[in-house]
Structures are given as structure tokens and as C-alpha cells.
Design a protein around this motif. Sequence first.
Motif, short mmCIF file in Angstrom:
data_model
loop_
_atom_site.label_atom_id
_atom_site.label_comp_id
_atom_site.label_asym_id
_atom_site.label_seq_id
_atom_site.Cartn_x
_atom_site.Cartn_y
_atom_site.Cartn_z
N TYR A 1 -83.76 61.85 45.85
CA TYR A 1 -85.06 61.98 46.41
C TYR A 1 -84.40 60.46 46.88
O TYR A 1 -84.08 59.40 46.45
N GLY A 2 -85.10 60.12 48.27
CA GLY A 2 -85.26 59.16 48.89
C GLY A 2 -85.65 58.08 48.96
O GLY A 2 -87.30 58.23 49.19
N ALA A 3 -85.52 56.83 47.59
CA ALA A 3 -86.19 56.28 46.86
C ALA A 3 -86.59 55.00 48.42
O ALA A 3 -87.72 54.48 48.03
N ARG A 4 -85.68 54.56 49.33
CA ARG A 4 -85.40 53.98 50.33
C ARG A 4 -84.67 54.33 51.44
O ARG A 4 -84.17 54.85 51.30
N PRO A 5 -85.39 53.65 52.94
CA PRO A 5 -84.47 53.41 53.31
C PRO A 5 -82.46 53.51 53.38
O PRO A 5 -82.47 52.64 52.55
N ASP A 6 -82.29 54.41 53.52
CA ASP A 6 -80.79 54.58 52.72
C ASP A 6 -80.07 54.80 51.89
O ASP A 6 -79.83 54.66 51.50
N TRP A 7 -80.90 54.58 50.79
CA TRP A 7 -81.32 54.67 48.89
C TRP A 7 -81.08 56.30 48.80
O TRP A 7 -82.60 56.34 49.46
N THR A 8 -80.49 56.81 47.82
CA THR A 8 -81.04 58.46 47.48
C THR A 8 -80.72 58.14 45.65
O THR A 8 -79.88 57.66 45.77
N LEU A 9 -82.09 58.77 45.08
CA LEU A 9 -81.58 58.62 43.90
C LEU A 9 -81.41 60.12 43.43
O LEU A 9 -81.86 61.06 44.08
N THR A 10 -80.37 60.57 42.99
CA THR A 10 -79.73 62.26 42.20
C THR A 10 -79.96 62.13 40.66
O THR A 10 -79.51 60.98 40.36
N PHE A 11 -79.97 63.58 40.12
CA PHE A 11 -79.99 63.89 39.40
C PHE A 11 -79.85 65.64 38.92
O PHE A 11 -80.16 66.29 39.75
N LYS A 12 -78.92 65.68 37.96
CA LYS A 12 -78.94 66.63 37.61
C LYS A 12 -78.55 67.37 36.35
O LYS A 12 -77.88 66.64 35.52
N THR A 13 -78.94 68.13 36.28
CA THR A 13 -78.91 69.07 34.53
C THR A 13 -78.57 70.45 33.94
O THR A 13 -78.88 70.96 34.99
N GLU A 14 -77.32 70.44 33.51
CA GLU A 14 -76.60 71.90 33.30
C GLU A 14 -76.07 72.10 31.85
O GLU A 14 -75.66 71.95 31.27
N ARG A 15 -76.24 73.65 31.40
CA ARG A 15 -76.22 74.33 30.67
C ARG A 15 -74.93 75.43 30.52
O ARG A 15 -75.46 76.33 31.99
N ILE A 16 -74.40 75.91 29.99
CA ILE A 16 -73.29 77.38 30.20
C ILE A 16 -74.04 77.54 27.96
O ILE A 16 -73.48 76.75 27.39
N GLN A 17 -73.56 79.20 28.82
CA GLN A 17 -73.75 79.67 26.94
C GLN A 17 -72.60 80.83 27.20
O GLN A 17 -72.64 81.73 28.11
#
Length: 227
Positions: free
Chosen positions: A54-70
Motif C-alpha cells: 500500500y502506498g502510504a505516502r509519496p516514496d513510502w510503501t507498506l507491505t504485509f504477507k501472511t503464509e501457511r504450509i500444511q
Amino acid sequence: MSKTLLLLSCALSWPQAAAAPWIQEEGSLYARVSVADEVVEGLSGIRSDAYAEYGARPDWTLTFKTERIQYGDAPDFNSDGWRATVRRQIWRFGSFTAAGEVGALQGAAIGGRNGCDSLGLEARTGLAWSGMWRDREAYAFGEIAGRYYDACQRERFDAGFGRQVSENIWNITQVWIERGSPNAQSYKIQSELMWRTDLADFSFGYRQEVGGAFQEESIFLAVANQF
């Protein structure tokens, strides 16, 4: 079986296919979900993940990841994980851009076991290019990253190249090299075809461990979109 379970305890981490040093425009959102059928030393597992920028501000980006293995045949090694970072563009010139990124992560599905499943810190920096190559749109990037925990550390190099092969089809190749302690030595390569449509981007790909202590292969499907 005991040997396979020991190897699995060191091999649950998954290279982050979506990471690259580009910045989202302010207010824009990129999201990607994928499902993979993977085999590690003869044991089959299903890995699922969701990633967002997500582009929070000019030149700043927030990232998030969630993952699962079965793993159906080894449920004791089922795991999940998450990763959250902030990325800052630090340099741009023409078709080139560079960025730095820092954040937190936790869980064996992303970091691995042997201490890498605890809460840790990740820092990375990278350089990317996008433009025309042989009359087709193309891009390339390289990143170096470190992950640091109380009882574990990982250093890795990620590189990727993508090129438009027809009006709506892209061919993308990525490589990951990882080192660290304890017991980390890995080379992985991934090849992917992406179909771009007005609805979303659809990908089909294959990933293989080409060097390391164990054999790993996977086939994955992914859907991504820019909002």
C-alpha cells in the motif's frame, strides 16, 4: 522418514516472490494470493499465501504477507507466518530506482525453524530497472536482505527478470540464494508465465531447489491485481 522430517524442520521457509524495490503510488494497493503444491524429499504439502503493498505516502510503501504450509503426511510440521515492513524509495534516475526496507516477521512458514520461527527483524535494499528491451517491455531487479533472530540469522540475494512475450503474456524468472546459521544453504529458481487481463493478473509457475541439503519442487497458481 526421520531424515525427511529433520530436513523439513530446516526447510519450511519460502522465498518471497512478491518482493522488489518498487514503490506504490500514494493511495494505491497491490494484492496477490497464491496456492502451491510442493514436494520436499517425497512429502507433499500445500502452501498458501497472501501479500499486499500500500502506498502510504509519496516514496513510502507498506507491505504485509501472511503464509501457511500444511503437510498431509507430517502434520507436526504444519506452520504459518507473517511479515510486515515499510519500504522507502531512496534514489531514482530515469528507468532506475533504489529502495530500502525494514520490518518484522515471525513464524516457521516464512523464516524456517531452528530459531527462525521466533519474532525477528528483516532489512533489505535493492535496485530495479524497467523499460524496453528488444522492442518489448521488460524489467529487472536485485536485492540483498538480512533476517536476524535471537538464535538464527539469514542472508539472501534475490534477483528477477521479466519480459513481455506477447500482448498480454509475460515470462518471469527469479533466483534466490540464501546463507546463514544454523544449517542454511539454498539455491532456488522459479519460472512463471503471467497472463494480464482487465480483471486481474493470473500466473502459473514452477519452482525448484537447485542446490542445498534437500530436494524441493513446487507448482503454483497466483492471482494479483492493482487497485
